[in-house]
Design an enzyme around this catalytic site. Structure first.
Site, mmCIF file in Angstrom:
data_model
loop_
_atom_site.group_PDB
_atom_site.id
_atom_site.type_symbol
_atom_site.label_atom_id
_atom_site.label_comp_id
_atom_site.label_asym_id
_atom_site.label_seq_id
_atom_site.Cartn_x
_atom_site.Cartn_y
_atom_site.Cartn_z
ATOM 1 N N LEU A 229 -13.302 -18.401 7.277
ATOM 2 C CA LEU A 229 -14.148 -17.521 8.083
ATOM 3 C C LEU A 229 -14.363 -16.185 7.377
ATOM 4 O O LEU A 229 -15.474 -15.639 7.389
ATOM 5 C CB LEU A 229 -13.519 -17.300 9.459
ATOM 6 C CG LEU A 229 -14.327 -16.426 10.423
ATOM 7 C CD1 LEU A 229 -15.696 -17.028 10.687
ATOM 8 C CD2 LEU A 229 -13.571 -16.224 11.730
ATOM 9 N N GLY B 138 -5.535 6.826 -0.958
ATOM 10 C CA GLY B 138 -4.700 6.152 -1.951
ATOM 11 C C GLY B 138 -5.386 5.084 -2.765
ATOM 12 O O GLY B 138 -5.403 5.148 -3.987
ATOM 13 N N SER B 139 -5.960 4.085 -2.124
ATOM 14 C CA SER B 139 -6.509 2.954 -2.868
ATOM 15 C C SER B 139 -7.988 3.158 -3.169
ATOM 16 O O SER B 139 -8.713 3.836 -2.439
ATOM 17 C CB SER B 139 -6.322 1.663 -2.077
ATOM 18 O OG SER B 139 -6.993 1.728 -0.832
ATOM 19 N N GLU C 211 -4.226 2.417 -7.124
ATOM 20 C CA GLU C 211 -3.471 1.245 -6.674
ATOM 21 C C GLU C 211 -4.042 -0.077 -7.169
ATOM 22 O O GLU C 211 -3.949 -1.108 -6.491
ATOM 23 C CB GLU C 211 -3.321 1.240 -5.151
ATOM 24 C CG GLU C 211 -2.671 2.493 -4.609
ATOM 25 C CD GLU C 211 -2.525 2.511 -3.094
ATOM 26 O OE1 GLU C 211 -2.712 1.461 -2.459
ATOM 27 O OE2 GLU C 211 -2.227 3.586 -2.540
ATOM 28 N N ARG D 72 -11.078 -8.925 7.650
ATOM 29 C CA ARG D 72 -9.913 -8.354 6.968
ATOM 30 C C ARG D 72 -8.662 -9.148 7.345
ATOM 31 O O ARG D 72 -8.313 -9.253 8.534
ATOM 32 C CB ARG D 72 -9.751 -6.879 7.354
ATOM 33 C CG ARG D 72 -8.461 -6.233 6.891
ATOM 34 C CD ARG D 72 -8.420 -6.026 5.406
ATOM 35 N NE ARG D 72 -7.245 -5.228 5.041
ATOM 36 C CZ ARG D 72 -6.602 -5.358 3.907
ATOM 37 N NH1 ARG D 72 -7.005 -6.245 3.013
ATOM 38 N NH2 ARG D 72 -5.558 -4.594 3.642
ATOM 39 N N CYS E 200 -2.762 5.279 10.788
ATOM 40 C CA CYS E 200 -4.026 4.618 11.138
ATOM 41 C C CYS E 200 -4.357 4.865 12.606
ATOM 42 O O CYS E 200 -3.707 5.642 13.293
ATOM 43 C CB CYS E 200 -3.925 3.126 10.858
ATOM 44 S SG CYS E 200 -3.966 2.726 9.103
ATOM 45 N N HIS F 1 -14.097 1.519 7.325
ATOM 46 C CA HIS F 1 -14.224 0.167 7.864
ATOM 47 C C HIS F 1 -15.679 -0.233 8.061
ATOM 48 O O HIS F 1 -15.968 -1.342 8.509
ATOM 49 C CB HIS F 1 -13.478 0.072 9.198
ATOM 50 C CG HIS F 1 -12.012 0.372 9.080
ATOM 51 N ND1 HIS F 1 -11.143 -0.454 8.422
ATOM 52 C CD2 HIS F 1 -11.277 1.433 9.502
ATOM 53 C CE1 HIS F 1 -9.924 0.080 8.468
ATOM 54 N NE2 HIS F 1 -9.984 1.213 9.117
ATOM 55 N N CYS G 285 -9.067 6.158 5.608
ATOM 56 C CA CYS G 285 -8.034 5.239 5.156
ATOM 57 C C CYS G 285 -8.296 4.917 3.691
ATOM 58 O O CYS G 285 -9.178 5.515 3.062
ATOM 59 C CB CYS G 285 -8.057 3.974 6.023
ATOM 60 S SG CYS G 285 -6.509 3.035 6.012
#
Length: 764
Positions: free
Chosen positions: A18, A441-442, A493, A524, A652, A703, A735
């Protein structure tokens, strides 16, 4: 005869089919017909997987989120997507992620996207749902087409269906009023739509409908308790039987209410509320079915089947056909099939059960109850042998780690000085401008990164080659950040497959699956590591990568770590000792990493506690115990450093009002939080508490594929500055950026940096 049934099944597919279909559809590489056909194929497979159950859930499959499905079933669409072109699926994805598929949007006025619906955690799980939105004029109108289509498919395949929907009281409780209206005032408008739905299902020949009301395991005031009585007395005229499902916690003071609602059956989570079952039975009317969730739907350890039977058999004799058994909650929260795991440590694998294996356990319990234990004697013996082997395994217990935990004292969690004294030292050392910019961070996990990792794990790329590939990606991240003009950089990262699994792979006491994926939201998925034994850190885990990144630039480079509470909450955690003990073991391990980074000259260290709020018990009476040890574990991890070292943390989607005192006790120098979808409203908690440390409210919703404009970011930060002094504000995304693409990341961060410069100019 005891009835066996399931509350819900994982929808992503055993190989994340999916996920890949959705992402292809959104990119325009997969047609609408292909996506819907894939959904039908998955539903068929999942119903086949559940063959042998007396009742099988229908409607638990979703293309994004079951709560969002319920909003569309109830006709509760946000005003911003009403009137847009396209069909319901286009609007569905607009609410979920800000836009639909590429081909749908590119020739329309809405191609820039709309504000996606706010996301938050589904009770105390790592699953995110799209928050229903309400205003005083909100009206509801039934659209049962999705559910009825799935029901027709199930019946055509010979399934005995049990449609699953979110209950009216829970739906209102977990939603958000976008004005000053009272959500409960909408119940009168909502209930006729539920009654209409139940009548339609009755006409389709449905006997049982599962209505999920997990809000019953939280404290409810008199108004919300009254809402339950109002709702189910109005729905009791339905010509279907209602199974009211609760899970994730204990009924406690709501037990009498739940037992006496006019429904045909009640499901309770025995994993969390075993002690409440006997008193509940005494409250239950003599005609009512009691469904017991006897198999853990949220963890992956084998069930002690003999112990369950020892406890349940007397209840079966008392309740007879009124006893049903099931998993504790939907199996959405566990991976699909343990048999897919060909590389998992054989010993650890023998201790586990994924969704399909949990259903096998359920069927086995059903046979034992209905035919006697002799019918499953061999299976029970094999189950006992596996459990005994786990208890006796020397890999589970490490005396040195247990001794280190016993030596923990309050000194480990204490900074040298209070924040007011630390802050000037850090400011002098870092020399950052007002409104400093950074990221969480990422950076994007590109195809090249994933290919290098895959080749390395397969043995086709040697260690020096893998290091070179990762260093190239780290350098790319650093150079892009320098070009953008960010103030505090991160290494990106590239080497990390996941913010928890990466650390777990380097800690003793963890095991890892290949296909143990669980849906977090939409497409996700996460693959939680398996914490099976005492935790220790054999060697440094991040030092090499961070020091290399710092060697490439003169700007401050953040060391990036995941905190002990988040590693705990995002793992499948051992169930043979208190969670607090496992968390303290993790805290000691990550503390060693923090101190190594400081010794190497890293001046800013971010310790992410994204899941601290998520792990809180659902009953407020139990919060203090959890927060006491969770905050202690963070402080053990973070507070061994000098005053000059700046400690950041990130959280979060959370509601902070009720835990702001505990957040303050963590004493991080800087906290970054997700606020873009809440329009900075989450900062009210920090303002009202007069939070003394620095805050980075997220201004870029990572997101969603939508790119925030400079003007939008400036507007958000001005709202933040109304709540928090400007000299304590940072500017950052919500995020990490690993799920985004480089072009959109660069565009969004360029606007973010420009916004910070504009804010500085207006502040000078």
């Amino acid at each position: 005869m005891t009835t066996i049934h399931n509350l819900g099944f994982p929808r992503i597919g055993a190989r994340r089919e999916l996920k890949f279909a959705l992402e292809s559809y959104w990119k325009g590489a997969f047609s609408r017909d292909e996506l819907t056909a894939l959904g039908a194929q998955l539903r068929k497979q999942h119903w086949q997987n559940q063959a042998g159950l007396d009742l099988v859930p229908v409607g638990d499959f979703s293309f994004y989120d079951q709560v969002l499905d319920m909003s569309f079933l109830l006709g509760n669409l946000p005003e911003r997507v009403q009137g847009f072109h396209g069909d319901a699926l286009d609007n569905y994805f607009r609410v979920a992620r800000g836009r639909s598929a590429k081909g749908t949007e590119e020739h329309s006025a809405c191609c820039g996207g709309v504000a996606a619906g706010e996301m938050t955690k589904w009770f105390d799980t790592n699953y995110h749902y799209i928050v229903p939105e309400f205003t005083a004029p909100t009206q509801f109108k039934l659209d049962a087409s999705r559910l009825l289509a799935q029901l027709a498919e199930a019946k055509a395949q010979g399934v005995r269906p049990k449609p699953v929907i979110v209950g009216p009281v829970t739906y209102l409780a977990i939603g958000k009023a976008k004005d000053d209206s009272n959500k409960l005032a909408l119940l009168e408008r909502l209930l006729p739509v539920y009654a209409e739905l139940l009548e339609i299902l009755a006409k389709q020949g449905v006997e049982w409908v599962q209505i999920d009301e997990p809000i019953l395991v939280t404290e409810l005031d008199a108004d919300w308790q009254h809402a339950f009585n109002t709702a189910y007395h109005q729905l009791k005229a339905a010509r279907v039987k209602i199974l009211l499902a609760t899970y994730f916690g204990q009924l406690q003071e709501n037990a009498y209410l739940a037992a006496n609602l006019p429904v045909a059956g009640l499901h309770v989570d025995v994993i969390n509320d075993r002690d409440g079952v006997q008193p509940l039975i005494n409250l239950l009317p003599a005609h009512k079915v009691l469904s017991l969730g006897v198999i853990n739907g949220r963890n992956i350890w084998k069930t002690d089947l003999t112990a369950v039977l020892d406890w349940v058999e007397p209840l079966a004799q008392r309740l007879e056909a009124r006893l049903w058994i099931a998993p504790s909650c939907s199996l959405l929260h566990v991976p699909v099939d343990l048999n897919s795991e060909q590389k998992l440590d054989v010993e650890v694998k023998s201790w586990l059960a994924f969704a399909l294996q949990k259903l096998d356990e359920l069927k086995l319990l059903g046979r034992a109850l209905n035919e006697g234990r002799a019918a499953v004697e061999a299976e029970l013996a094999a189950n006992k042998a596996a459990l005994d082997a786990r208890r006796a395994s020397p890999r589970v217990h490490n005396p040195a780690v247990q001794a280190a935990v016993a030596r923990i004292s309050s000194d480990l969690g204490r900074r040298e000085s209070a924040y007011a004294k630390r802050a000037p030292k850090q400011s002098a050392l870092l020399n950052l401008p007002v409104y400093p910019t950074t990221t969480i961070g990422s950076f994007p996990q590109t195809a090249e990164i994933r290919h290098a990792r895959s080749e390395f794990k397969a043995g086709r790329l040697d260690h020096p080659g893998y290091q070179a590939a990762m260093r190239a990606e780290i350098e790319r991240s650093v150079r892009e950040q320098e070009k953008l003009g960010l103030d505090v950089l991160v290494h990106g990262e590239a080497e990390r497959n996941d913010m928890v699994e990466y650390f777990g792979e380097q800690l003793e006491g963890y095991a890892f699956s290949q296909f143990g994926w669980v849906q977090s939201y939409g497409s996700r998925c996460v693959k939680p590591p398996i914490l099976f034994g005492d935790i220790s850190r054999p060697k440094a885990m991040t030092l090499e990568w961070i020091t290399y990144a710092q060697s490439l630039t003169d700007k401050p480079m953040k060391g990036m770590l995941t905190g002990p509470v988040t590693i705990l909450n995002w793992s499948f955690v051992r169930d043979d000792q208190p969670r607090s003990v496992s968390c303290k073991q993790l805290a000691l391990a990550i503390r060693d990493e923090v101190l190594d980074l400081e010794k190497a000259g890293v001046r800013i260290i971010q310790i992410d506690e994204a899941a601290l709020r998520e792990g809180m018990p659902l009953l407020k009476a139990h919060w203090k115990e959890y927060l006491d040890w969770a905050v202690e574990c963070f402080r053990i991890t973070a507070n061994g450093v000098r005053d000059e070292t700046q400690i950041h943390t990130h959280m979060c989607y959370s509601e902070f009002n009720d835990i702001i005192a505990s957040i303050s006790e963590m004493d991080a120098d800087v906290i970054t939080i997700e606020t873009s979808r809440s329009d900075m409203e989450l900062l009210d908690a920090f303002k009202n508490f007069q939070y003394p440390n620095e805050i980075g409210p997220g201004v870029y919703d990572i997101h969603s594929p939508n790119i925030p404009t400079q003007e939008h970011i400036v507007q958000l930060m001005k709202k933040a500055a109304e709540r928090i002094p400007t000299d304590r504000l940072w500017v950052n995304p919500d995020c990490g950026l690993k799920t985004r693409q480089w072009p959109e990341v660069i565009a969004a961060l360029a606007n973010m940096v420009s916004a910070a410069k504009a804010l500085r100019a207006s502040a000078s």
